[in-house]
Design a protein around this motif. Sequence first.
Motif, mmCIF file in Angstrom:
data_model
loop_
_atom_site.group_PDB
_atom_site.id
_atom_site.type_symbol
_atom_site.label_atom_id
_atom_site.label_comp_id
_atom_site.label_asym_id
_atom_site.label_seq_id
_atom_site.Cartn_x
_atom_site.Cartn_y
_atom_site.Cartn_z
ATOM 1 N N SER A 130 82.176 70.704 69.957
ATOM 2 C CA SER A 130 82.420 69.238 69.472
ATOM 3 C C SER A 130 81.352 68.678 68.214
ATOM 4 C CB SER A 130 82.652 68.301 70.629
ATOM 5 O OG SER A 130 82.971 66.888 70.173
ATOM 6 N N ALA A 131 79.961 69.011 68.674
ATOM 7 C CA ALA A 131 79.116 68.369 67.645
ATOM 8 C C ALA A 131 79.051 69.353 66.490
ATOM 9 C CB ALA A 131 77.716 68.671 68.145
ATOM 10 N N PHE A 132 79.287 70.696 66.418
ATOM 11 C CA PHE A 132 79.575 71.544 65.575
ATOM 12 C C PHE A 132 80.698 71.193 64.493
ATOM 13 C CE2 PHE A 132 81.272 75.327 63.376
ATOM 14 C CZ PHE A 132 80.402 75.498 62.677
ATOM 15 N N ILE A 133 82.012 70.837 65.108
ATOM 16 C CA ILE A 133 83.157 70.398 64.311
ATOM 17 C C ILE A 133 82.874 69.094 63.506
ATOM 18 C CG2 ILE A 133 84.614 72.060 65.457
ATOM 19 C CD1 ILE A 133 85.904 69.807 66.597
ATOM 20 N N THR A 134 82.148 68.555 64.182
ATOM 21 C CA THR A 134 81.906 66.905 63.554
ATOM 22 C C THR A 134 81.066 67.308 62.406
ATOM 23 O OG1 THR A 134 82.254 65.806 65.522
ATOM 24 C CG2 THR A 134 81.268 64.890 63.859
ATOM 25 N N TRP A 135 79.938 67.927 62.407
ATOM 26 C CA TRP A 135 79.132 68.235 61.415
ATOM 27 C C TRP A 135 79.764 69.180 60.079
ATOM 28 C CZ3 TRP A 135 77.789 73.447 59.914
ATOM 29 C CH2 TRP A 135 76.974 73.470 58.887
ATOM 30 N N ARG A 136 80.578 70.046 60.753
ATOM 31 C CA ARG A 136 81.390 70.749 59.488
ATOM 32 C C ARG A 136 82.205 70.155 58.952
ATOM 33 N NH1 ARG A 136 82.433 74.423 56.362
ATOM 34 N NH2 ARG A 136 83.782 76.070 56.666
ATOM 35 N N ASP A 137 83.187 69.027 59.708
ATOM 36 C CA ASP A 137 84.047 68.235 58.979
ATOM 37 C C ASP A 137 83.017 67.250 57.834
ATOM 38 O OD1 ASP A 137 86.730 67.249 58.481
ATOM 39 O OD2 ASP A 137 86.030 65.527 59.633
ATOM 40 N N LYS A 138 82.039 66.608 58.267
ATOM 41 C CA LYS A 138 81.277 66.087 57.418
ATOM 42 C C LYS A 138 80.820 66.636 56.158
ATOM 43 C CE LYS A 138 78.491 62.722 55.951
ATOM 44 N NZ LYS A 138 79.047 61.370 55.512
ATOM 45 N N ARG A 139 80.527 67.893 56.472
ATOM 46 C CA ARG A 139 79.869 68.769 55.414
ATOM 47 C C ARG A 139 81.059 69.079 54.505
ATOM 48 N NH1 ARG A 139 77.769 74.925 55.610
ATOM 49 N NH2 ARG A 139 77.067 74.898 53.604
ATOM 50 N N ALA A 140 82.438 69.427 54.998
ATOM 51 C CA ALA A 140 83.315 69.630 53.985
ATOM 52 C C ALA A 140 83.994 68.259 53.236
ATOM 53 C CB ALA A 140 84.609 70.068 55.054
ATOM 54 N N ALA A 141 83.819 67.215 53.911
ATOM 55 C CA ALA A 141 84.020 65.966 53.366
ATOM 56 C C ALA A 141 83.125 65.686 51.792
ATOM 57 C CB ALA A 141 83.929 64.561 54.388
ATOM 58 N N SER A 142 81.704 66.107 52.383
ATOM 59 C CA SER A 142 81.164 65.710 51.181
ATOM 60 C C SER A 142 80.882 66.724 49.964
ATOM 61 C CB SER A 142 79.491 65.774 51.627
ATOM 62 O OG SER A 142 79.188 66.939 52.024
ATOM 63 N N LYS A 143 81.614 67.893 50.305
ATOM 64 C CA LYS A 143 81.882 69.021 49.377
ATOM 65 C C LYS A 143 83.145 68.994 48.869
ATOM 66 C CE LYS A 143 78.097 71.807 50.683
ATOM 67 N NZ LYS A 143 77.556 73.131 50.837
ATOM 68 N N GLN A 144 84.122 68.007 49.138
ATOM 69 C CA GLN A 144 85.416 67.930 48.878
ATOM 70 C C GLN A 144 86.443 69.241 49.188
ATOM 71 O OE1 GLN A 144 86.773 65.188 46.594
ATOM 72 N NE2 GLN A 144 85.193 63.933 47.197
ATOM 73 N N LYS A 145 86.195 69.829 50.309
ATOM 74 C CA LYS A 145 86.798 71.044 50.782
ATOM 75 C C LYS A 145 87.540 70.830 51.885
ATOM 76 C CE LYS A 145 83.180 74.414 49.297
ATOM 77 N NZ LYS A 145 82.262 75.486 49.517
ATOM 78 N N TRP A 146 88.135 71.879 52.678
ATOM 79 C CA TRP A 146 89.119 71.658 53.586
ATOM 80 C C TRP A 146 88.497 71.101 54.805
ATOM 81 C CZ3 TRP A 146 89.203 74.104 58.544
ATOM 82 C CH2 TRP A 146 90.281 73.823 59.185
ATOM 83 N N PHE B 19 75.233 62.100 61.951
ATOM 84 C CA PHE B 19 76.040 62.679 60.626
ATOM 85 C C PHE B 19 76.351 61.575 59.654
ATOM 86 C CE2 PHE B 19 76.390 66.401 63.264
ATOM 87 C CZ PHE B 19 75.355 66.954 62.921
ATOM 88 N N ARG B 20 76.651 60.288 60.313
ATOM 89 C CA ARG B 20 77.327 59.152 59.965
ATOM 90 C C ARG B 20 78.633 59.601 59.263
ATOM 91 N NH1 ARG B 20 71.843 57.923 56.646
ATOM 92 N NH2 ARG B 20 70.810 56.472 58.504
ATOM 93 N N HIS B 21 79.428 60.109 60.321
ATOM 94 C CA HIS B 21 80.605 60.592 59.969
ATOM 95 C C HIS B 21 81.842 59.843 60.810
ATOM 96 C CE1 HIS B 21 83.507 63.176 58.386
ATOM 97 N NE2 HIS B 21 83.875 64.013 59.691
ATOM 98 N N LYS B 22 82.769 59.381 60.072
ATOM 99 C CA LYS B 22 83.673 58.840 60.942
ATOM 100 C C LYS B 22 83.507 57.407 61.539
ATOM 101 C CE LYS B 22 87.264 62.268 60.481
ATOM 102 N NZ LYS B 22 88.373 61.800 59.728
ATOM 103 N N THR B 23 82.494 57.036 61.270
ATOM 104 C CA THR B 23 81.851 55.611 61.985
ATOM 105 C C THR B 23 82.491 54.513 61.394
ATOM 106 O OG1 THR B 23 80.131 55.380 60.455
ATOM 107 C CG2 THR B 23 79.473 56.628 62.364
ATOM 108 N N GLN B 24 83.055 54.177 60.313
ATOM 109 C CA GLN B 24 83.772 53.434 59.638
ATOM 110 C C GLN B 24 85.469 53.367 59.883
ATOM 111 O OE1 GLN B 24 81.977 50.623 58.561
ATOM 112 N NE2 GLN B 24 80.188 51.721 59.490
ATOM 113 N N LYS B 25 85.766 54.513 60.007
ATOM 114 C CA LYS B 25 87.320 54.610 60.147
ATOM 115 C C LYS B 25 88.001 54.193 61.494
ATOM 116 C CE LYS B 25 90.747 57.826 58.925
ATOM 117 N NZ LYS B 25 91.150 59.230 58.394
ATOM 118 N N THR B 26 88.445 52.951 61.463
ATOM 119 C CA THR B 26 88.642 51.887 62.813
ATOM 120 C C THR B 26 89.882 52.850 63.457
ATOM 121 O OG1 THR B 26 87.937 49.865 61.695
ATOM 122 C CG2 THR B 26 89.543 50.065 63.406
ATOM 123 N N PRO B 27 91.065 53.265 62.838
ATOM 124 C CA PRO B 27 92.043 53.952 63.753
ATOM 125 C C PRO B 27 91.337 55.324 64.461
ATOM 126 C CG PRO B 27 92.728 53.506 61.523
ATOM 127 C CD PRO B 27 91.380 53.255 61.530
#
Length: 111
Positions: free
Chosen positions: A34-50, A76-84
Amino acid sequence: MKIFGLISLTIMLVVGFMVSVNLGYYLVAVNVISAFITWRDKRAASKQKWRIQEQTLHGFALIGGWPAGIVAQEVFRHKTQKTPFKWIYRLMILLNFSFASLMAYITFFTQ
């Protein structure tokens, strides 16, 4: 929320290992993933990838990976502002607590 996640993770792992070594290992594995995929998603978001689907993050919260997920979101400050996303994540935590409470009741009070 980070301290809540850390305390919950500690309690969950201690109780998990007390109940069953296999349960303890399962909880360690699902929280690491769970921690890894959160990190991976944050990294992908910052690099505009999948990106990893939100349903996957919610699914790992539902199966017990929510404590490390909360900590990873804060670190990782990821998904902290996305209310839904946050409301659905909290619902997954509530469902997880409900299921764990039901299992504890069945195990300890219906004998």
